[in-house]
Design a protein around this motif. Structure first.
Motif, PDB file in Angstrom:
ATOM      1  N   ALA A  76       0.851  -1.192   0.000  1.00  0.00           N
ATOM      2  CA  ALA A  76       0.000   0.000   0.000  1.00  0.00           C
ATOM      3  C   ALA A  76       0.877   1.228   0.000  1.00  0.00           C
ATOM      4  N   LEU A  77       0.423   2.258  -0.712  1.00  0.00           N
ATOM      5  CA  LEU A  77       1.136   3.514  -0.798  1.00  0.00           C
ATOM      6  C   LEU A  77       0.570   4.489   0.222  1.00  0.00           C
ATOM      7  N   ALA A  78       1.471   5.208   0.872  1.00  0.00           N
ATOM      8  CA  ALA A  78       1.002   6.212   1.825  1.00  0.00           C
ATOM      9  C   ALA A  78       0.213   7.290   1.123  1.00  0.00           C
ATOM     10  N   ALA A  79       0.671   7.709  -0.063  1.00  0.00           N
ATOM     11  CA  ALA A  79      -0.026   8.730  -0.853  1.00  0.00           C
ATOM     12  C   ALA A  79       0.607   8.770  -2.214  1.00  0.00           C
ATOM     13  N   ASN A  80      -0.227   8.992  -3.235  1.00  0.00           N
ATOM     14  CA  ASN A  80       0.301   9.179  -4.582  1.00  0.00           C
ATOM     15  C   ASN A  80       0.912  10.557  -4.750  1.00  0.00           C
TER      16      ASN A  80
ATOM     17  N   GLY B 119      10.339  17.404  -2.148  1.00  0.00           N
ATOM     18  CA  GLY B 119      11.488  17.063  -1.327  1.00  0.00           C
ATOM     19  C   GLY B 119      11.225  16.002  -0.289  1.00  0.00           C
ATOM     20  N   ALA B 120      10.000  15.519  -0.137  1.00  0.00           N
ATOM     21  CA  ALA B 120       9.674  14.503   0.851  1.00  0.00           C
ATOM     22  C   ALA B 120       9.697  13.123   0.223  1.00  0.00           C
ATOM     23  N   ALA B 121      10.192  12.125   0.996  1.00  0.00           N
ATOM     24  CA  ALA B 121      10.263  10.760   0.498  1.00  0.00           C
ATOM     25  C   ALA B 121       8.880  10.114   0.551  1.00  0.00           C
ATOM     26  N   THR B 122       8.681   9.143  -0.324  1.00  0.00           N
ATOM     27  CA  THR B 122       7.419   8.424  -0.404  1.00  0.00           C
ATOM     28  C   THR B 122       7.490   7.188   0.476  1.00  0.00           C
ATOM     29  N   VAL B 123       6.432   6.922   1.228  1.00  0.00           N
ATOM     30  CA  VAL B 123       6.379   5.810   2.164  1.00  0.00           C
ATOM     31  C   VAL B 123       5.516   4.700   1.572  1.00  0.00           C
ATOM     32  N   ILE B 124       6.045   3.483   1.609  1.00  0.00           N
ATOM     33  CA  ILE B 124       5.336   2.302   1.127  1.00  0.00           C
ATOM     34  C   ILE B 124       5.207   1.325   2.281  1.00  0.00           C
ATOM     35  N   ASN B 125       3.979   0.909   2.567  1.00  0.00           N
ATOM     36  CA  ASN B 125       3.700  -0.045   3.633  1.00  0.00           C
ATOM     37  C   ASN B 125       3.128  -1.312   3.019  1.00  0.00           C
ATOM     38  N   GLY B 126       3.458  -2.451   3.647  1.00  0.00           N
ATOM     39  CA  GLY B 126       2.945  -3.719   3.151  1.00  0.00           C
ATOM     40  C   GLY B 126       2.990  -4.788   4.214  1.00  0.00           C
ATOM     41  N   THR B 127       2.389  -5.932   3.891  1.00  0.00           N
ATOM     42  CA  THR B 127       2.362  -7.068   4.798  1.00  0.00           C
ATOM     43  C   THR B 127       2.720  -8.335   4.032  1.00  0.00           C
ATOM     44  N   SER B 128       3.189  -9.334   4.787  1.00  0.00           N
ATOM     45  CA  SER B 128       3.506 -10.651   4.234  1.00  0.00           C
ATOM     46  C   SER B 128       3.092 -11.688   5.262  1.00  0.00           C
ATOM     47  N   GLU B 129       1.955 -12.305   5.014  1.00  0.00           N
ATOM     48  CA  GLU B 129       1.399 -13.274   5.954  1.00  0.00           C
ATOM     49  C   GLU B 129       1.836 -14.670   5.540  1.00  0.00           C
ATOM     50  N   LEU B 130       2.745 -15.270   6.323  1.00  0.00           N
ATOM     51  CA  LEU B 130       3.196 -16.636   6.068  1.00  0.00           C
ATOM     52  C   LEU B 130       2.182 -17.636   6.606  1.00  0.00           C
ATOM     53  N   ALA B 131       2.154 -18.784   5.950  1.00  0.00           N
ATOM     54  CA  ALA B 131       1.314 -19.868   6.456  1.00  0.00           C
ATOM     55  C   ALA B 131       1.855 -20.344   7.796  1.00  0.00           C
TER      56      ALA B 131
ATOM     57  N   HIS C 286      11.130   5.926  -0.395  1.00  0.00           N
ATOM     58  CA  HIS C 286      11.841   6.149  -1.659  1.00  0.00           C
ATOM     59  C   HIS C 286      11.450   7.520  -2.194  1.00  0.00           C
ATOM     60  N   ASP C 287      12.392   8.142  -2.890  1.00  0.00           N
ATOM     61  CA  ASP C 287      12.147   9.449  -3.490  1.00  0.00           C
ATOM     62  C   ASP C 287      12.395   9.338  -4.980  1.00  0.00           C
ATOM     63  N   TYR C 288      11.336   9.481  -5.758  1.00  0.00           N
ATOM     64  CA  TYR C 288      11.461   9.416  -7.207  1.00  0.00           C
ATOM     65  C   TYR C 288      12.068  10.713  -7.721  1.00  0.00           C
ATOM     66  N   ALA C 289      13.003  10.575  -8.666  1.00  0.00           N
ATOM     67  CA  ALA C 289      13.657  11.758  -9.224  1.00  0.00           C
ATOM     68  C   ALA C 289      12.725  12.526 -10.148  1.00  0.00           C
TER      69      ALA C 289
ATOM     70  N   TRP D 162       2.480  -3.228  -8.349  1.00  0.00           N
ATOM     71  CA  TRP D 162       1.479  -2.174  -8.405  1.00  0.00           C
ATOM     72  C   TRP D 162       2.024  -1.035  -9.256  1.00  0.00           C
ATOM     73  N   ILE D 163       1.135  -0.153  -9.667  1.00  0.00           N
ATOM     74  CA  ILE D 163       1.506   1.011 -10.472  1.00  0.00           C
ATOM     75  C   ILE D 163       1.566   2.221  -9.561  1.00  0.00           C
ATOM     76  N   SER D 164       2.718   2.867  -9.548  1.00  0.00           N
ATOM     77  CA  SER D 164       2.909   4.055  -8.724  1.00  0.00           C
ATOM     78  C   SER D 164       2.734   5.286  -9.596  1.00  0.00           C
ATOM     79  N   ARG D 165       1.842   6.149  -9.196  1.00  0.00           N
ATOM     80  CA  ARG D 165       1.635   7.429  -9.874  1.00  0.00           C
ATOM     81  C   ARG D 165       2.119   8.526  -8.947  1.00  0.00           C
ATOM     82  N   TRP D 166       3.306   9.061  -9.283  1.00  0.00           N
ATOM     83  CA  TRP D 166       3.935  10.016  -8.371  1.00  0.00           C
ATOM     84  C   TRP D 166       3.866  11.411  -8.972  1.00  0.00           C
ATOM     85  N   THR D 167       3.391  12.345  -8.163  1.00  0.00           N
ATOM     86  CA  THR D 167       3.357  13.753  -8.542  1.00  0.00           C
ATOM     87  C   THR D 167       3.706  14.572  -7.314  1.00  0.00           C
TER      88      THR D 167
END
Length: 432
Positions: free
Chosen positions: A185-189, A194-206, A240-243, A268-273
Motif C-alpha cells: 500500500a502507498l502512503a499517498a500518490n 522534497g519529501a520521500a514516499t512511504v510504502i507499507n505492506g504485509t507478508s502473511e506466512l502460512a 523512496h524518493d522518485y527523481a 502495483w503502479i505508482s503514480r507520483w506527482t
C-alpha cells in the motif's frame, strides 16, 4: 566455533509447534528445531528455484546444509513394491568413520536419520503411504557435518522387493507449503516537494512455515537499485524518493532471508506527482490590460501598418527611375517666392517646346528668384509675374501629354496623409 575468551551463551531451539501442533497429520514428532524445519524447507511445493545446483554431498564448510530433489514413480496397479533410500558412503562402510548425519524427508514425512559414525543402518525403507506411486515425489535431506568436506557419497532409490497383489495404498494426506499473502500500500500518490514516499505492506506466512525470517525486496521501477527491508511481525515499511514524476511499475518480492527463496511477490503502479510547497511557490506577475502594455493606436493599426510598410518596400523597389527623378526635380522646381507669379506674357514659344528627348523642366536653376513650372494640355509653359500665390495652369490630376512630358503636381509635405496617397497613385492598386 566458540570464542577463545569471554562468556558463552547457549540457546536451545526446539520444534515451534510442540504446544499447539500445526501439522496434525505428521504429528509433532515429525520435525525438530532446525531453521529449515521451522521455515518449511522439507515440505513439497516449497519454492527452491533459487537454490544452487550441486552434484556432491560434501560441503566445503562444516554445518547444516539442506538438499532438495524430486523423482517420479510409475508403479503398475496390482503390484506391491517396497522402495527404499540407500545412503552410499565409503567411510561409513569402512568402520563408521564418516562424521556426518542426515535427516531424510520424503514428501514432507520424516523417514529416518542416518549417522555416519554410529550407524547402524544405511538403507531406509519408505512406507507406501509416504509415496506417490503414480506421480512426482519430493525428497529433502538436512545434512549436518562435523568436519569440513565430510558427508555421504550419494543417495539412491532401491527396490526392496515387488510382488503381485497386496493392499492398494495412496499418499497420506498432509499439508504442503503455502505461499504467503503479500500486500503493498502507498502512503499517498501525491507527495510534498522534497519529501520521500512511504510504502507499507504485509507478508502473511502460512502457519506451518511461519518460522522463517523474511525480507522484502522492493524494485521501484525507476531504474534505481532495489531496496531490501526486513519483515517484522508480518509487516514492512520502505521509503523512496522518485527523481521524476510519472507512472512506475513497482514490484515487492518476499524472500527467505537465509535460503534466498522467493516466497511471494506483489506489483502495483505508482503514480507520483510532487505537490509544490506553498512557501516556495512563485506567483506569476499580475496580467495587465493590453492597453497598458502596448500603445492602443499601435495595436489597433498594427496589421494595417505592417501591410502598408510591406507594400511600401515593394513599391520602392519597383518604382521606375523616371518617377524618382521627377519627384526629385519637383522639390527643386516648385519652390517659388511670393513675389513671383506666372503670367501669360512670358509663355514659351513653339520653338521652345520640349521634345520627347528633352527635359520637361526649363534649364533655369531652382533658387528663390526662379520661376515655377506648370504643365498644361499643350505642353509646359513658364512665366514670371508678381502674383502672391502659385497657381498651376492644369489640375494635378492631368495626364502626361504626348511626347513623355509629365505635369508638375502640387508640393506636398511628407508627413501628410495626401502625400502617402499620392505615392500610391503611380502604382497598381494595393492588394489590401
Amino acid at each position: 566455533m566458540l570464542p577463545s575468551s569471554g562468556a558463552v551463551t547457549w540457546k536451545l531451539q526446539g520444534a515451534k509447534d510442540k504446544a499447539a501442533p500445526v501439522d496434525i497429520d505428521r504429528t509433532m514428532y515429525n520435525t525438530g528445531g532446525l531453521y529449515g524445519e521451522r521455515a518449511g524447507w522439507y515440505l513439497p511445493e516449497y519454492p527452491d528455484a533459487e537454490w544452487a545446483d550441486t552434484t556432491t554431498f560434501k560441503p566445503a564448510k562444516a554445518g547444516v546444509t539442506w538438499y532438495r530433489s524430486t523423482f517420479d514413480l510409475s508403479v503398475p496397479a496390482g503390484t506391491d513394491t517396497a522402495i527404499a533410500l540407500k545412503v552410499n558412503d565409503v567411510k561409513f562402510e569402512n568402520g563408521r568413520q564418516s562424521y556426518a548425519r542426515a535427516i531424510i524427508y520424503v514428501n514432507g514425512w520424516n523417514t529416518g536419520t542416518w549417522v555416519g559414525n554410529v550407524g547402524p543402518q544405511s538403507v531406509f525403507t519408505i512406507p507406501s503411504g509416504f509415496l506417490n506411486k503414480s506421480g512426482e515425489n519430493t525428497i529433502a535431506i538436512a545434512l549436518t557435518t562435523e568436519r569440513d568436506a565430510q558427508g555421504p557419497d550419494s543417495f539412491t532409490l532401491v527396490d526392496r522387493g515387488t510382488s503381485l497383489g497386496g493392499v492398494p495404498t495412496t499418499l497420506n494426506t498432509a499439508p504442503n507449503y503455502v505461499l504467503p499473502v503479500v500486500t503493498a500500500a502507498l502512503a499517498a500518490n501525491l507527495r510534498a516537494a522534497g519529501a520521500a514516499t512511504v510504502i507499507n505492506g504485509t507478508s502473511e506466512l502460512a502457519t506451518i512455515g511461519d518460522g522463517a525470517l523474511t525480507t522484502a525486496v522492493i524494485d521501484f521501477g525507476d531504474g534505481s537499485l532495489p531496496l531490501t527491508v526486513p519483515v517484522v511481525d508480518s509487516a514492512y515499511t520502505a521509503t523512496h524518493d522518485y527523481a521524476k514524476d510519472g507512472n512506475y511499475i513497482a514490484i515487492v518480492t518476499i524472500k527467505d532471508a537465509i535460503s534466498g527463496s522467493v516466497l511471494g511477490s506483489k506489483s502495483w503502479i505508482s503514480r507520483w506527482t510532487k505537490v509544490p510547497n506553498p512557501r516556495n511557490r512563485q506567483h506569476p506577475p499580475k496580467a495587465q490590460p493590453l492597453r497598458n502594455r502596448l500603445h492602443p493606436r499601435r495595436v489597433r493599426h498594427r496589421p494595417c501598418r505592417q501591410r502598408r510598410l510591406k507594400v511600401r518596400r515593394r513599391l520602392k523597389v519597383r518604382r521606375p527611375p523616371k518617377v524618382r527623378h521627377l519627384r526629385s526635380r519637383q522639390h527643386h522646381t516648385e519652390s517659388a517666392t511670393p513675389t513671383e507669379s506666372a503670367t501669360p506674357t512670358e509663355s514659351a514659344t513653339p520653338t521652345e517646346s520640349a521634345t520627347p528627348t528633352e527635359s520637361t523642366v526649363p534649364t533655369t536653376s531652382a533658387d528663390p528668384g526662379a520661376a515655377a513650372t506648370s504643365a498644361g494640355p499643350d505642353g509646359p509653359s513658364s512665366s514670371t509675374t508678381t502674383s502672391s500665390a502659385v497657381t498651376p495652369a492644369v489640375p494635378a490630376t492631368s495626364k502626361a501629354p504626348s511626347g513623355g512630358d509629365w505635369p508638375a503636381p502640387e508640393p506636398k509635405t511628407r508627413g501628410s496623409a495626401d502625400w502617402q496617397c499620392c505615392c500610391f497613385l503611380q502604382e497598381p492598386p494595393c492588394s489590401w
